[in-house]
Motif scaffolding. Structure first.
Motif, PDB file in Angstrom:
ATOM      1  N   GLU A 120      39.063  34.912  37.161  1.00 47.45           N
ATOM      2  CA  GLU A 120      38.065  35.726  37.902  1.00 47.45           C
ATOM      3  C   GLU A 120      37.606  36.928  36.732  1.00 47.45           C
ATOM      4  OE1 GLU A 120      39.506  36.631  41.547  1.00 47.45           O
ATOM      5  OE2 GLU A 120      38.581  34.845  42.631  1.00 47.45           O
ATOM      6  N   TYR A 121      38.740  37.212  36.244  1.00 54.84           N
ATOM      7  CA  TYR A 121      38.299  38.219  35.211  1.00 54.84           C
ATOM      8  C   TYR A 121      37.792  37.725  33.939  1.00 54.84           C
ATOM      9  CZ  TYR A 121      39.112  41.887  31.288  1.00 54.84           C
ATOM     10  OH  TYR A 121      38.800  42.486  30.389  1.00 54.84           O
ATOM     11  N   TYR A 122      37.881  36.659  33.619  1.00 50.98           N
ATOM     12  CA  TYR A 122      37.398  36.078  32.540  1.00 50.98           C
ATOM     13  C   TYR A 122      35.826  35.792  32.605  1.00 50.98           C
ATOM     14  CZ  TYR A 122      35.855  32.686  29.074  1.00 50.98           C
ATOM     15  OH  TYR A 122      35.048  31.819  28.210  1.00 50.98           O
ATOM     16  N   ALA A 123      35.660  34.933  33.938  1.00 50.32           N
ATOM     17  CA  ALA A 123      34.450  34.587  34.380  1.00 50.32           C
ATOM     18  C   ALA A 123      33.337  35.890  34.704  1.00 50.32           C
ATOM     19  CB  ALA A 123      34.471  33.798  35.667  1.00 50.32           C
ATOM     20  N   LYS A 124      33.832  37.030  35.280  1.00 48.16           N
ATOM     21  CA  LYS A 124      33.180  38.218  35.367  1.00 48.16           C
ATOM     22  C   LYS A 124      32.749  38.785  34.110  1.00 48.16           C
ATOM     23  CE  LYS A 124      33.225  42.514  37.754  1.00 48.16           C
ATOM     24  NZ  LYS A 124      34.163  43.491  38.673  1.00 48.16           N
ATOM     25  N   ASN A 125      33.471  38.769  33.099  1.00 46.67           N
ATOM     26  CA  ASN A 125      33.528  39.659  31.947  1.00 46.67           C
ATOM     27  C   ASN A 125      32.704  38.602  30.823  1.00 46.67           C
ATOM     28  OD1 ASN A 125      34.793  42.584  32.229  1.00 46.67           O
ATOM     29  ND2 ASN A 125      36.053  41.133  33.245  1.00 46.67           N
ATOM     30  N   PHE A 126      32.878  37.394  30.913  1.00 44.11           N
ATOM     31  CA  PHE A 126      32.592  36.715  29.659  1.00 44.11           C
ATOM     32  C   PHE A 126      31.717  35.361  29.792  1.00 44.11           C
ATOM     33  CE2 PHE A 126      36.641  38.986  28.719  1.00 44.11           C
ATOM     34  CZ  PHE A 126      36.356  39.617  27.551  1.00 44.11           C
ATOM     35  N   LEU A 127      31.499  35.301  31.177  1.00 42.00           N
ATOM     36  CA  LEU A 127      30.860  33.869  31.392  1.00 42.00           C
ATOM     37  C   LEU A 127      29.370  34.317  32.194  1.00 42.00           C
ATOM     38  CD1 LEU A 127      33.379  31.411  32.507  1.00 42.00           C
ATOM     39  CD2 LEU A 127      32.148  31.337  30.369  1.00 42.00           C
ATOM     40  N   PRO A 128      28.304  33.503  32.151  1.00 40.42           N
ATOM     41  CA  PRO A 128      27.087  33.825  33.185  1.00 40.42           C
ATOM     42  C   PRO A 128      27.515  33.484  34.556  1.00 40.42           C
ATOM     43  CG  PRO A 128      26.861  32.140  31.699  1.00 40.42           C
ATOM     44  CD  PRO A 128      28.049  32.598  31.004  1.00 40.42           C
ATOM     45  N   LEU A 129      27.823  34.280  35.235  1.00 42.05           N
ATOM     46  CA  LEU A 129      28.116  33.660  36.658  1.00 42.05           C
ATOM     47  C   LEU A 129      27.237  32.989  37.491  1.00 42.05           C
ATOM     48  CD1 LEU A 129      29.844  37.245  37.766  1.00 42.05           C
ATOM     49  CD2 LEU A 129      30.951  35.200  36.991  1.00 42.05           C
ATOM     50  N   GLU A 130      25.857  33.393  37.106  1.00 40.53           N
ATOM     51  CA  GLU A 130      24.838  32.686  37.834  1.00 40.53           C
ATOM     52  C   GLU A 130      24.697  31.241  37.461  1.00 40.53           C
ATOM     53  OE1 GLU A 130      22.925  34.031  33.808  1.00 40.53           O
ATOM     54  OE2 GLU A 130      24.202  34.772  35.543  1.00 40.53           O
ATOM     55  N   ARG A 131      25.489  30.841  36.424  1.00 41.30           N
ATOM     56  CA  ARG A 131      25.575  29.292  35.813  1.00 41.30           C
ATOM     57  C   ARG A 131      26.704  28.467  36.246  1.00 41.30           C
ATOM     58  NH1 ARG A 131      22.640  28.685  31.184  1.00 41.30           N
ATOM     59  NH2 ARG A 131      23.264  26.609  31.216  1.00 41.30           N
ATOM     60  N   ILE A 132      27.850  29.236  36.706  1.00 43.82           N
ATOM     61  CA  ILE A 132      28.951  28.454  37.396  1.00 43.82           C
ATOM     62  C   ILE A 132      29.294  28.759  39.036  1.00 43.82           C
ATOM     63  CG2 ILE A 132      29.899  29.181  34.936  1.00 43.82           C
ATOM     64  CD1 ILE A 132      31.848  31.337  36.372  1.00 43.82           C
ATOM     65  N   PHE A 133      30.005  27.801  39.250  1.00 46.06           N
ATOM     66  CA  PHE A 133      30.498  28.005  40.566  1.00 46.06           C
ATOM     67  C   PHE A 133      32.083  27.567  40.702  1.00 46.06           C
ATOM     68  CE2 PHE A 133      31.308  26.899  45.063  1.00 46.06           C
ATOM     69  CZ  PHE A 133      30.423  27.783  45.656  1.00 46.06           C
ATOM     70  N   PRO A 134      32.928  28.368  40.878  1.00 46.65           N
ATOM     71  CA  PRO A 134      34.565  27.997  40.874  1.00 46.65           C
ATOM     72  C   PRO A 134      34.858  27.542  42.219  1.00 46.65           C
ATOM     73  CG  PRO A 134      34.168  30.468  40.828  1.00 46.65           C
ATOM     74  CD  PRO A 134      32.722  29.882  40.925  1.00 46.65           C
ATOM     75  N   VAL A 135      35.580  26.419  42.288  1.00 47.98           N
ATOM     76  CA  VAL A 135      36.133  25.820  43.445  1.00 47.98           C
ATOM     77  C   VAL A 135      37.852  26.104  43.468  1.00 47.98           C
ATOM     78  CG1 VAL A 135      36.565  24.003  45.109  1.00 47.98           C
ATOM     79  CG2 VAL A 135      34.307  24.530  43.890  1.00 47.98           C
ATOM     80  N   TYR A 136      38.598  26.814  43.992  1.00 44.99           N
ATOM     81  CA  TYR A 136      39.928  27.002  43.740  1.00 44.99           C
ATOM     82  C   TYR A 136      40.815  26.085  44.695  1.00 44.99           C
ATOM     83  CZ  TYR A 136      38.249  31.090  41.638  1.00 44.99           C
ATOM     84  OH  TYR A 136      37.524  32.046  40.905  1.00 44.99           O
ATOM     85  N   LEU A 137      41.426  25.002  43.887  1.00 47.05           N
ATOM     86  CA  LEU A 137      42.319  23.926  44.549  1.00 47.05           C
ATOM     87  C   LEU A 137      43.734  24.301  44.627  1.00 47.05           C
ATOM     88  CD1 LEU A 137      40.561  21.018  42.830  1.00 47.05           C
ATOM     89  CD2 LEU A 137      39.932  22.108  45.010  1.00 47.05           C
TER      90      LEU A 137
END
Length: 388
Positions: free
Chosen positions: A204-221
Motif C-alpha cells: 500500500e505504501y508503494y502503490a500510494k507513492n509510486f503507482l497511479p492509483l486510478e489505474r490499479i485495483f488491489p485485491v488482498y487474498l
C-alpha cells in the motif's frame, strides 16, 4: 432396528476455509456458488479437456472440524451453519456428503500432504457467506470498471514477499499496457514468508507513492495459500476471469506454467483454458540486474551470460531481512526494507533516538525517531560517496 443418527447442524471452520468459501460463493471457480458433489469431483479428474476444469486440485470441501461422536452415527442436516470463533458466518444448504478420498488434493489444503485417512466426509451444497468481503470488493471493482469505462483489464498475482525492483518493473510494464490492472496480493507460502499484514502495508505504501492509483485495483487474498506456490495456474485464470480481467500476466518462471516450444512458438499448459475463457495469457521474461549493462534487464534482451546477472530471489532477500541485514537498494527500495526490518526486529536498539541524533544532521528541531526512520537514513548514508 435402525440406529437413530445424530444430525450435524453446525460446524466450525477456519479463517482459510472461510476465505476460500467466500471466493467460491462469488463464482470465482466456475461452480455458480456450489461446492461440487462426488460426480463433479470425479469428472474434473478424469476429463481430457482443460475446458472442463481438469486440475491438480479439487473444490472438494472436507471441513477441518472435530466430530464428538462416531461418524457412522452422524449425518449432516439439509442446512449446515458455518461458525468461525463461535460467530455464525454463513451456511451451506441442500447438503449432501460423500467419502473423502485422500488421493485428491483439495484447494482447501492445496499445500498439505495428507498421508493419514481423513475422518471427515466431503460436504457439497449451495454456499452463502453472510458478510462476504470478496463480494464487496468485486462490487467496488465493477463500479470502477463502469465508471472508468475500462476495456483492457489485466490481472496479475503478486506474491510481494517482499516487493522487489523486479516486481516494480513488472507492475509498471503491465500498467502501461492496460486501462486497469487488478493486482491480487497473495499470501506467502514458504516457511520464512513475511507476515501478510506487513506485506500489505509495504504494498500500500508503494502503490500510494509510486503507482497511479486510478489505474490499479488491489485485491488482498489473505488466508488463501492456493496461489502462493504457483503450482496450478488454472485457478489463477479462473480467478482473473471471474473478476472481469481479459488478460493475465505471468512470469516465465511460473512453476506450473509448463512452457514448451513447437515450431519456434511458445506454448503453455493453460493455452486451451485461455482460449476457452477468452483470457489472453501474457508471459513476461525474467528480470535481472546485469553488472555489465549496469541496469535492470530481461534475460531475453541481455547479451551477457548469467554469471553477470544479479537475480531477484525473494528467498535470499527474506533471509537477509530475517538476519537483520539491509538488502541493497538495487534489489529492494529502502523504504520497503526499513518497514520490514522494523517489523521483523522490533525494539532492536536500546536508544534509537541517541543513535539517530549522533549520526545524522538535523534542522535543529528535535523529533522522535523510530527504528524505521533509522534504517532509511542508514541506507542513504551507505550510498554516500566519500570525496577528499
Amino acid at each position: 432396528m435402525e440406529l437413530i443418527k445424530n444430525k450435524i447442524k453446525e460446524i466450525n471452520i477456519s479463517e482459510k476455509e472461510l476465505s476460500i468459501l467466500s471466493l467460491i460463493e462469488i463464482n470465482s471457480f466456475n461452480t455458480n456458488g456450489f461446492l461440487p458433489n462426488k460426480e463433479e469431483v470425479f469428472k474434473a479428474f478424469n476429463t481430457n479437456t482443460i475446458s472442463e476444469n481438469i486440475s491438480t486440485c479439487t473444490l472438494a470441501f472436507s471441513p477441518s472440524f472435530e466430530l464428538n461422536s462416531n461418524l457412522n452415527n452422524c449425518v449432516f442436516d439439509k442446512e449446515v451453519v458455518l461458525k468461525l470463533n463461535d460467530k455464525i458466518v454463513g451456511k451451506i444448504t441442500k447438503t449432501c456428503t460423500f467419502e473423502n478420498d485422500k488421493a485428491y488434493t483439495s484447494i482447501f489444503n492445496a499445500n498439505t500432504c495428507k498421508l493419514s485417512k481423513e475422518l471427515n466426509p466431503c460436504l457439497s451444497g449451495k454456499i452463502e457467506i453472510f458478510d462476504n468481503e470478496f463480494k464487496k470488493v468485486k462490487l467496488a471493482l465493477n463500479k470502477k470498471i463502469a465508471k472508468d469505462n475500462a476495456k483492457k483489464i489485466t490481472a496479475l498475482l503478486l506474491n510481494a514477499d517482499p516487493i522487489t525492483r523486479a516486481h516494480e518493473r513488472m507492475l509498471r510494464w503491465t500498467i502501461d499496457k492496460a486501462d486497469l490492472v487488478i493486482i491480487f496480493v497473495v499470501e506467502g507460502y514458504d516457511s520464512n514468508s513475511l507476515n501478510y499484514e506487513a506485506k500489505r502495508e509495504c504494498f500500500e505504501y508503494y502503490a500510494k507513492n509510486f503507482l497511479p492509483l486510478e489505474r490499479i485495483f488491489p485485491v488482498y487474498l489473505k488466508n488463501i495459500d492456493l496461489f502462493s506456490p504457483y503450482l496450478d495456474p488454472n485457478y489463477e485464470c479462473l480467478l482473473a476471469s471471474s473478476f472481469g480481467a481479459n488478460k493475465l500476466v505471468i512470469g516465465q518462471n511460473h512453476q506450473g506454467l509448463g512452457l514448451f516450444y513447437d515450431n519456434n512458438l511458445a506454448h503453455t499448459a493453460i493455452d486451451e483454458l485461455s482460449r476457452k475463457s477468452g483470457l489472453e495469457l501474457i508471459v513476461l521474461p525474467e528480470f535481472v540486474f546485469c553488472n555489465k549493462c549496469n541496469v535492470m534487464v530481461s534475460t531475453k534482451s541481455c547479451p551477457h551470460g548469467a554469471h553477470h546477472h544479479i537475480k531477484y530471489r525473494s528467498s535470499m532477500i527474506r533471509e537477509m531481512l530475517h538476519s537483520g541485514l539491509i538488502p541493497p537498494t538495487v534489489l529492494v527500495r529502502k523504504e520497503i526494507s526499513a518497514k520490514l526490518l522494523a517489523h521483523l526486529h522490533p525494539n532492536r536498539f536500546k536508544n534509537v533516538q541517541m543513535i539517530y541524533d549522533g549520526l545524522f544532521p538535523s534542522n535543529g528541531i528535535i523529533e522522535k525517531r523510530s527504528d524505521e526512520d533509522l534504517y532509511k537514513e542508514l541506507i542513504t548514508l551507505y550510498q554516500t560517496s566519500y570525496m577528499i
